[in-house]
Design a protein around this motif. Structure first.
Motif, PDB file in Angstrom:
ATOM      1  N   TYR A 123      11.168  68.806  42.022  1.00 43.87           N
ATOM      2  CA  TYR A 123      10.596  68.782  40.685  1.00 43.87           C
ATOM      3  C   TYR A 123      11.503  68.054  39.697  1.00 43.87           C
ATOM      4  CZ  TYR A 123       7.379  72.358  42.358  1.00 43.87           C
ATOM      5  OH  TYR A 123       6.433  73.044  43.042  1.00 43.87           O
ATOM      6  N   ALA A 124      12.710  67.755  40.120  1.00 44.44           N
ATOM      7  CA  ALA A 124      13.670  67.160  39.204  1.00 44.44           C
ATOM      8  C   ALA A 124      13.431  65.666  39.052  1.00 44.44           C
ATOM      9  CB  ALA A 124      15.091  67.400  39.704  1.00 44.44           C
ATOM     10  N   ILE A 125      13.902  65.155  37.953  1.00 42.17           N
ATOM     11  CA  ILE A 125      13.804  63.723  37.729  1.00 42.17           C
ATOM     12  C   ILE A 125      15.109  63.087  38.207  1.00 42.17           C
ATOM     13  CG2 ILE A 125      13.468  61.900  36.038  1.00 42.17           C
ATOM     14  CD1 ILE A 125      12.182  64.030  34.231  1.00 42.17           C
ATOM     15  N   PRO A 126      15.066  62.298  39.240  1.00 42.58           N
ATOM     16  CA  PRO A 126      16.300  61.739  39.802  1.00 42.58           C
ATOM     17  C   PRO A 126      16.916  60.677  38.900  1.00 42.58           C
ATOM     18  CG  PRO A 126      14.383  60.825  40.921  1.00 42.58           C
ATOM     19  CD  PRO A 126      13.890  61.892  39.979  1.00 42.58           C
ATOM     20  N   GLY A 127      18.219  60.669  38.851  1.00 42.51           N
ATOM     21  CA  GLY A 127      18.936  59.614  38.131  1.00 42.51           C
ATOM     22  C   GLY A 127      18.862  59.736  36.625  1.00 42.51           C
ATOM     23  N   ARG A 128      18.504  60.917  36.125  1.00 45.46           N
ATOM     24  CA  ARG A 128      18.452  61.081  34.676  1.00 45.46           C
ATOM     25  C   ARG A 128      19.324  62.243  34.247  1.00 45.46           C
ATOM     26  NH1 ARG A 128      14.410  58.428  31.732  1.00 45.46           N
ATOM     27  NH2 ARG A 128      15.322  59.491  29.973  1.00 45.46           N
ATOM     28  N   PRO A 129      20.588  62.004  33.922  1.00 45.32           N
ATOM     29  CA  PRO A 129      21.464  63.076  33.453  1.00 45.32           C
ATOM     30  C   PRO A 129      20.968  63.650  32.143  1.00 45.32           C
ATOM     31  CG  PRO A 129      22.530  60.930  33.171  1.00 45.32           C
ATOM     32  CD  PRO A 129      21.254  60.711  33.974  1.00 45.32           C
ATOM     33  N   VAL A 130      21.341  64.895  31.895  1.00 43.84           N
ATOM     34  CA  VAL A 130      20.826  65.597  30.727  1.00 43.84           C
ATOM     35  C   VAL A 130      21.326  64.957  29.436  1.00 43.84           C
ATOM     36  CG1 VAL A 130      20.728  67.810  29.532  1.00 43.84           C
ATOM     37  CG2 VAL A 130      20.745  67.743  32.039  1.00 43.84           C
ATOM     38  N   GLU A 131      22.569  64.453  29.487  1.00 39.37           N
ATOM     39  CA  GLU A 131      23.140  63.914  28.252  1.00 39.37           C
ATOM     40  C   GLU A 131      22.568  62.532  27.894  1.00 39.37           C
ATOM     41  OE1 GLU A 131      26.272  63.208  31.477  1.00 39.37           O
ATOM     42  OE2 GLU A 131      24.806  64.722  30.956  1.00 39.37           O
ATOM     43  N   ASP A 132      21.733  62.009  28.780  1.00 40.95           N
ATOM     44  CA  ASP A 132      21.121  60.721  28.518  1.00 40.95           C
ATOM     45  C   ASP A 132      19.972  60.903  27.515  1.00 40.95           C
ATOM     46  OD1 ASP A 132      20.310  58.139  28.530  1.00 40.95           O
ATOM     47  OD2 ASP A 132      19.272  58.261  30.447  1.00 40.95           O
ATOM     48  N   GLU A 133      20.286  60.738  26.255  1.00 42.50           N
ATOM     49  CA  GLU A 133      19.283  61.001  25.224  1.00 42.50           C
ATOM     50  C   GLU A 133      18.278  59.848  25.153  1.00 42.50           C
ATOM     51  OE1 GLU A 133      21.263  61.707  21.575  1.00 42.50           O
ATOM     52  OE2 GLU A 133      21.782  63.756  22.095  1.00 42.50           O
ATOM     53  N   ASP A 134      17.053  60.259  25.005  1.00 41.68           N
ATOM     54  CA  ASP A 134      15.993  59.268  24.913  1.00 41.68           C
ATOM     55  C   ASP A 134      15.751  58.925  23.439  1.00 41.68           C
ATOM     56  OD1 ASP A 134      13.713  57.737  25.067  1.00 41.68           O
ATOM     57  OD2 ASP A 134      12.896  58.912  26.717  1.00 41.68           O
ATOM     58  N   PRO A 135      15.904  57.677  23.030  1.00 40.56           N
ATOM     59  CA  PRO A 135      15.714  57.316  21.613  1.00 40.56           C
ATOM     60  C   PRO A 135      14.307  57.630  21.127  1.00 40.56           C
ATOM     61  CG  PRO A 135      15.911  55.345  23.005  1.00 40.56           C
ATOM     62  CD  PRO A 135      16.262  56.543  23.853  1.00 40.56           C
ATOM     63  N   GLU A 136      13.363  57.688  22.030  1.00 36.74           N
ATOM     64  CA  GLU A 136      11.989  57.993  21.624  1.00 36.74           C
ATOM     65  C   GLU A 136      11.845  59.453  21.230  1.00 36.74           C
ATOM     66  OE1 GLU A 136       9.795  54.690  24.422  1.00 36.74           O
ATOM     67  OE2 GLU A 136       9.365  56.799  24.703  1.00 36.74           O
ATOM     68  N   ASP A 137      12.838  60.263  21.603  1.00 38.46           N
ATOM     69  CA  ASP A 137      12.769  61.672  21.284  1.00 38.46           C
ATOM     70  C   ASP A 137      13.220  61.938  19.857  1.00 38.46           C
ATOM     71  OD1 ASP A 137      13.846  64.793  22.045  1.00 38.46           O
ATOM     72  OD2 ASP A 137      12.041  64.018  23.016  1.00 38.46           O
ATOM     73  N   GLN A 138      13.787  60.917  19.214  1.00 37.16           N
ATOM     74  CA  GLN A 138      14.246  61.080  17.839  1.00 37.16           C
ATOM     75  C   GLN A 138      13.085  60.820  16.865  1.00 37.16           C
ATOM     76  OE1 GLN A 138      17.285  62.037  17.069  1.00 37.16           O
ATOM     77  NE2 GLN A 138      18.052  62.012  19.161  1.00 37.16           N
ATOM     78  N   PRO A 139      13.032  61.532  15.765  1.00 32.38           N
ATOM     79  CA  PRO A 139      11.983  61.306  14.778  1.00 32.38           C
ATOM     80  C   PRO A 139      12.145  59.985  14.026  1.00 32.38           C
ATOM     81  CG  PRO A 139      13.467  63.002  14.006  1.00 32.38           C
ATOM     82  CD  PRO A 139      13.893  62.644  15.444  1.00 32.38           C
TER      83      PRO A 139
END
Ligand SMILES: [Zn+2]
Length: 63
Positions: free
Chosen positions: A47-63
């Protein structure tokens, strides 16, 4: 006013692993074995997303 009968039976949830009716003691699974199977999927990255560490912030997640 007359209300309809409140004894509508709730549909029992199904075990997501094997599809059998889940047991309250092991919800939402039917047995501890299926719970372990599902947990194993998690640990194996099913169920995990491979190759995506948690600290890798997605700029689209910012308002
Ligand atoms: Zn099951």
């Amino acid at each position: 006013m007359s209300m309809p009968s409140d004894t509508t039976p709730k549909p029992r949830p199904r075990c997501p692993v094997c599809g059998r009716a889940s047991e309250p003691a092991h919800r939402p699974f039917c047995s501890d074995r299926c719970k372990q199977v599902d947990l194993g999927r998690w640990l194996n990255g099913g169920y995990a997303i491979p190759g995506r560490p948690v600290e890798d912030e997605d700029p689209e997640d910012q308002p």
